[in-house]
Motif scaffolding. Sequence first.
Motif, PDB file in Angstrom:
ATOM      1  N   THR A 438      -7.082  -1.791   6.117  1.00 15.91           N
ATOM      2  CA  THR A 438      -6.425  -2.673   7.085  1.00 15.91           C
ATOM      3  C   THR A 438      -5.157  -3.342   6.574  1.00 15.91           C
ATOM      4  OG1 THR A 438      -7.846  -4.510   6.379  1.00 15.91           O
ATOM      5  CG2 THR A 438      -8.605  -3.186   8.257  1.00 15.91           C
ATOM      6  N   SER A 439      -4.680  -2.976   5.368  1.00 17.45           N
ATOM      7  CA  SER A 439      -3.454  -3.598   4.856  1.00 17.45           C
ATOM      8  C   SER A 439      -2.715  -2.644   3.932  1.00 17.45           C
ATOM      9  CB  SER A 439      -3.779  -4.884   4.098  1.00 17.45           C
ATOM     10  OG  SER A 439      -4.403  -4.589   2.853  1.00 17.45           O
ATOM     11  N   LEU A 440      -1.431  -2.912   3.741  1.00 18.21           N
ATOM     12  CA  LEU A 440      -0.629  -2.099   2.829  1.00 18.21           C
ATOM     13  C   LEU A 440      -1.090  -2.267   1.385  1.00 18.21           C
ATOM     14  CD1 LEU A 440       2.978  -2.470   4.284  1.00 18.21           C
ATOM     15  CD2 LEU A 440       1.691  -0.347   4.001  1.00 18.21           C
ATOM     16  N   ASP A 441      -1.571  -3.458   1.043  1.00 16.05           N
ATOM     17  CA  ASP A 441      -2.090  -3.675  -0.307  1.00 16.05           C
ATOM     18  C   ASP A 441      -3.282  -2.760  -0.575  1.00 16.05           C
ATOM     19  OD1 ASP A 441      -0.199  -5.582  -0.855  1.00 16.05           O
ATOM     20  OD2 ASP A 441      -1.495  -7.285  -0.346  1.00 16.05           O
ATOM     21  N   GLU A 442      -4.131  -2.569   0.425  1.00 13.81           N
ATOM     22  CA  GLU A 442      -5.272  -1.668   0.262  1.00 13.81           C
ATOM     23  C   GLU A 442      -4.811  -0.225   0.097  1.00 13.81           C
ATOM     24  OE1 GLU A 442      -8.882  -2.277   2.753  1.00 13.81           O
ATOM     25  OE2 GLU A 442      -7.697  -3.873   3.664  1.00 13.81           O
ATOM     26  N   VAL A 443      -3.757   0.129   0.837  1.00  4.19           N
ATOM     27  CA  VAL A 443      -3.204   1.479   0.697  1.00  4.19           C
ATOM     28  C   VAL A 443      -2.710   1.695  -0.730  1.00  4.19           C
ATOM     29  CG1 VAL A 443      -1.360   3.042   1.415  1.00  4.19           C
ATOM     30  CG2 VAL A 443      -2.573   1.676   3.132  1.00  4.19           C
ATOM     31  N   ALA A 444      -1.942   0.716  -1.241  1.00  3.14           N
ATOM     32  CA  ALA A 444      -1.408   0.824  -2.597  1.00  3.14           C
ATOM     33  C   ALA A 444      -2.531   0.904  -3.622  1.00  3.14           C
ATOM     34  CB  ALA A 444      -0.500  -0.365  -2.887  1.00  3.14           C
ATOM     35  N   ALA A 445      -3.574   0.088  -3.431  1.00 11.79           N
ATOM     36  CA  ALA A 445      -4.690   0.099  -4.372  1.00 11.79           C
ATOM     37  C   ALA A 445      -5.448   1.419  -4.338  1.00 11.79           C
ATOM     38  CB  ALA A 445      -5.641  -1.066  -4.063  1.00 11.79           C
ATOM     39  N   PHE A 446      -5.549   1.993  -3.142  1.00 10.90           N
ATOM     40  CA  PHE A 446      -6.273   3.258  -2.990  1.00 10.90           C
ATOM     41  C   PHE A 446      -5.598   4.373  -3.775  1.00 10.90           C
ATOM     42  CE2 PHE A 446      -7.585   7.138  -0.830  1.00 10.90           C
ATOM     43  CZ  PHE A 446      -8.939   6.926  -0.645  1.00 10.90           C
ATOM     44  N   TYR A 447      -4.266   4.344  -3.822  1.00 14.77           N
ATOM     45  CA  TYR A 447      -3.515   5.406  -4.506  1.00 14.77           C
ATOM     46  C   TYR A 447      -2.937   4.934  -5.839  1.00 14.77           C
ATOM     47  CZ  TYR A 447      -3.828   8.104  -0.185  1.00 14.77           C
ATOM     48  OH  TYR A 447      -4.294   8.803   0.906  1.00 14.77           O
ATOM     49  N   ASP A 448      -3.647   4.022  -6.517  1.00 12.51           N
ATOM     50  CA  ASP A 448      -3.101   3.450  -7.758  1.00 12.51           C
ATOM     51  C   ASP A 448      -3.330   4.319  -8.986  1.00 12.51           C
ATOM     52  OD1 ASP A 448      -5.808   3.212  -8.223  1.00 12.51           O
ATOM     53  OD2 ASP A 448      -5.825   1.027  -8.397  1.00 12.51           O
ATOM     54  N   GLY A 449      -3.952   5.468  -8.813  1.00 13.85           N
ATOM     55  CA  GLY A 449      -4.178   6.374  -9.936  1.00 13.85           C
ATOM     56  C   GLY A 449      -5.594   6.351 -10.471  1.00 13.85           C
ATOM     57  N   SER A 450      -6.420   5.455  -9.983  1.00  9.07           N
ATOM     58  CA  SER A 450      -7.802   5.384 -10.468  1.00  9.07           C
ATOM     59  C   SER A 450      -8.655   6.523  -9.926  1.00  9.07           C
ATOM     60  CB  SER A 450      -8.431   4.043 -10.093  1.00  9.07           C
ATOM     61  OG  SER A 450      -8.439   3.858  -8.687  1.00  9.07           O
ATOM     62  N   ARG A 451      -8.245   7.075  -8.787  1.00 11.51           N
ATOM     63  CA  ARG A 451      -8.945   8.227  -8.218  1.00 11.51           C
ATOM     64  C   ARG A 451      -8.179   9.488  -8.586  1.00 11.51           C
ATOM     65  NH1 ARG A 451      -9.186   4.108  -4.491  1.00 11.51           N
ATOM     66  NH2 ARG A 451     -11.219   3.657  -3.551  1.00 11.51           N
ATOM     67  N   LYS A 452      -8.865  10.470  -9.138  1.00 13.88           N
ATOM     68  CA  LYS A 452      -8.182  11.695  -9.551  1.00 13.88           C
ATOM     69  C   LYS A 452      -7.636  12.461  -8.349  1.00 13.88           C
ATOM     70  CE  LYS A 452      -8.707  15.634 -12.664  1.00 13.88           C
ATOM     71  NZ  LYS A 452      -7.708  15.135 -13.632  1.00 13.88           N
ATOM     72  N   PHE A 453      -8.480  12.643  -7.341  1.00 14.75           N
ATOM     73  CA  PHE A 453      -8.081  13.325  -6.110  1.00 14.75           C
ATOM     74  C   PHE A 453      -8.407  12.399  -4.928  1.00 14.75           C
ATOM     75  CE2 PHE A 453      -9.400  17.404  -8.519  1.00 14.75           C
ATOM     76  CZ  PHE A 453      -8.156  17.468  -9.153  1.00 14.75           C
ATOM     77  N   PRO A 454      -7.515  11.483  -4.572  1.00 13.21           N
ATOM     78  CA  PRO A 454      -7.863  10.414  -3.629  1.00 13.21           C
ATOM     79  C   PRO A 454      -8.060  10.818  -2.178  1.00 13.21           C
ATOM     80  CG  PRO A 454      -5.550  10.272  -4.252  1.00 13.21           C
ATOM     81  CD  PRO A 454      -6.168  11.314  -5.135  1.00 13.21           C
ATOM     82  N   GLY A 455      -7.536  11.948  -1.751  1.00  8.57           N
ATOM     83  CA  GLY A 455      -7.718  12.340  -0.358  1.00  8.57           C
ATOM     84  C   GLY A 455      -6.796  11.584   0.584  1.00  8.57           C
ATOM     85  N   TRP A 456      -7.225  11.429   1.851  1.00  4.94           N
ATOM     86  CA  TRP A 456      -6.403  10.798   2.880  1.00  4.94           C
ATOM     87  C   TRP A 456      -7.035   9.487   3.320  1.00  4.94           C
ATOM     88  CZ3 TRP A 456      -6.451  15.576   6.650  1.00  4.94           C
ATOM     89  CH2 TRP A 456      -5.880  16.684   6.018  1.00  4.94           C
ATOM     90  N   ILE A 457      -6.212   8.663   3.960  1.00  9.75           N
ATOM     91  CA  ILE A 457      -6.744   7.484   4.624  1.00  9.75           C
ATOM     92  C   ILE A 457      -6.287   7.501   6.080  1.00  9.75           C
ATOM     93  CG2 ILE A 457      -6.893   6.066   2.549  1.00  9.75           C
ATOM     94  CD1 ILE A 457      -4.329   4.709   3.362  1.00  9.75           C
ATOM     95  N   GLU A 458      -7.150   6.976   6.942  1.00  7.91           N
ATOM     96  CA  GLU A 458      -6.804   6.817   8.353  1.00  7.91           C
ATOM     97  C   GLU A 458      -6.534   5.345   8.603  1.00  7.91           C
ATOM     98  OE1 GLU A 458      -9.006   8.631  12.014  1.00  7.91           O
ATOM     99  OE2 GLU A 458      -9.630   6.538  11.850  1.00  7.91           O
ATOM    100  N   VAL A 459      -5.363   5.041   9.161  1.00 10.84           N
ATOM    101  CA  VAL A 459      -5.020   3.648   9.468  1.00 10.84           C
ATOM    102  C   VAL A 459      -4.523   3.562  10.905  1.00 10.84           C
ATOM    103  CG1 VAL A 459      -4.424   3.151   7.071  1.00 10.84           C
ATOM    104  CG2 VAL A 459      -2.632   3.883   8.653  1.00 10.84           C
ATOM    105  N   GLN A 460      -4.435   2.346  11.386  1.00 10.21           N
ATOM    106  CA  GLN A 460      -3.944   2.125  12.740  1.00 10.21           C
ATOM    107  C   GLN A 460      -2.507   1.626  12.684  1.00 10.21           C
ATOM    108  OE1 GLN A 460      -6.757   0.473  15.554  1.00 10.21           O
ATOM    109  NE2 GLN A 460      -8.346   0.376  13.992  1.00 10.21           N
ATOM    110  N   TRP A 461      -1.710   2.041  13.669  1.00 12.97           N
ATOM    111  CA  TRP A 461      -0.320   1.591  13.671  1.00 12.97           C
ATOM    112  C   TRP A 461       0.194   1.439  15.102  1.00 12.97           C
ATOM    113  CZ3 TRP A 461       4.347   5.162  12.308  1.00 12.97           C
ATOM    114  CH2 TRP A 461       4.320   6.306  13.084  1.00 12.97           C
ATOM    115  N   SER A 462       1.344   0.804  15.209  1.00 12.96           N
ATOM    116  CA  SER A 462       1.910   0.463  16.523  1.00 12.96           C
ATOM    117  C   SER A 462       2.956   1.465  16.983  1.00 12.96           C
ATOM    118  CB  SER A 462       2.534  -0.934  16.474  1.00 12.96           C
ATOM    119  OG  SER A 462       3.516  -1.005  15.446  1.00 12.96           O
ATOM    120  N   LYS A 463       3.066   2.585  16.280  1.00  9.62           N
ATOM    121  CA  LYS A 463       4.022   3.644  16.592  1.00  9.62           C
ATOM    122  C   LYS A 463       5.465   3.108  16.616  1.00  9.62           C
ATOM    123  CE  LYS A 463       4.362   7.782  19.478  1.00  9.62           C
ATOM    124  NZ  LYS A 463       3.878   8.480  20.716  1.00  9.62           N
ATOM    125  N   PRO A 464       5.896   2.515  15.502  1.00 12.69           N
ATOM    126  CA  PRO A 464       7.266   2.007  15.442  1.00 12.69           C
ATOM    127  C   PRO A 464       8.275   3.144  15.465  1.00 12.69           C
ATOM    128  CG  PRO A 464       6.255   1.921  13.275  1.00 12.69           C
ATOM    129  CD  PRO A 464       5.175   2.309  14.242  1.00 12.69           C
TER     130      PRO A 464
END
Length: 514
Positions: A438-464
Amino acid sequence: MSQIRHALDVKREDDFSHWYQEVISAADMAEESGVRGCMVIKPWGYGIWERIQRLMDDRIKAAGVQNCYFPIFIPLKNFEREAEHVEGFAKEMAVVTHHRLISDGKGRLIPDPEAKLEEPLVVRPTSETIIGDAMARWIQSWRDLPLLTNQWANVVRWEMRTRMFLRTSEFLWQEGHTAHENREQALEETHRALEMYRACAEEDMALPVIAGEKPENERFPGAVETWSIEAMMQDGKALQAGTSHFLGTNFAHAAGIKYQDREGREQFCHTTSWGMSTRMIGGVIMTHGDDDGLRVPPRIAPQQVVIIPMLRDKPEDADVLAYCEELHRQLAVQHSMDEPVRVLLDKKPGQAAAKRWGWVRKGAPVIIEVGPRDMAEGKVAMIRRDRLWNTETGKVAFQFMAREECVSGIDALLADIQKSLFEEAAARRDANITRGVTSLDEVAAFYDGSRKFPGWIEVQWSKPTGAVLEKVVETLKEHKLTIRNVPRDAAPADDKCIFTGEAAVERILIGRAY
């Protein structure tokens, strides 16, 4: 559990990029050509492409689309008519400027200054512009519509960073181009082609994919809408596996593709384009390969069954070979998945074990070995490539069965291997899509290198759009991420956009990609 000694020197977990190149080499699929970014596709690799091409071509023609061919050289002026289109490809275009070479007197050939072309010719990066010229000639009336064309061809895009099959300066593909009376019919064709790609990927290549619309920044240059199928590789990265574009009337205006409607008025056609390329072979490797090499889904395997006679320079060799030839004959008249079984009797010189491992690395779905004892007992020793090992013993999982049982069961066996590979890949993909971020900080943490093969994340957006979207893209780029697509089957949005804080309107997939 015994230790398994795999056929490759490198494992996926240790170095996925190196493993990928090792599979291509070990499976004898392709090799470097000596020209940067261009490859020689060897018989096994090209055989897989021929199968994909055959199955896709059947799907294309079933929709009433006709094949044709257009020149590889396109006048530069064709691209200059469509500014957005040329901007999208300008950095990748290979250009022919001369038509003759001469000696420089020092043993080298150089372009003849007197043989400069009046107008440069672009080596085909895609064919919208030249096919648009043809459509403008061919279409006069609403009776000429819809115009449904496809070509199988090679294209050239001068890539800076190349990798065999995935991103090469020259690659093979099909490109469909259609013209329609109105927006609704063109959109219907756009989605028909997308569904065709989904079906081909999942049913033929056993690649589970997610179909959806690309965001504004990822659209094909000049398109109104771009739709894609996205596949997840074993390292968690995305591969854009096929695209379908609704072009509106943009290319029709540029090329003058008009028709007289049913009331006698002049109208511009609505056009589409769609394509799938040899990068799908790279997708097959990275989705189905294992630490022993490639595993080819039976639908696209050049040879579905390989029979290896165990010959030992002894008198019984002739009988073993005759037994194998009869087995070959019996299997070749069987059908599986609506086609005759493709079976090869490998009579080349060499040790049976060495030939077995050669076919394991190539990924032949079923490998059968027959020795004197098997022949005497009326049996065969069979290997399923998708289930190579007995994990308890650490040995190859041979299945010993009567020859008649092998023949009668080959249809179900090949169908089960096809299903098994798809289900394995789908389960891996689904396990590696993370939701609830639910936040950009979570996105950054998810891809911080701790996961070898992190996969994808699904997020919600306002279609800017516009500058706001550009900022989103730059933010993601800092983490080497891109928006893959807006899944057409995603749940409705019900929260705030993680980028803007505004009410979300849809869900998107984010990940790293090839």
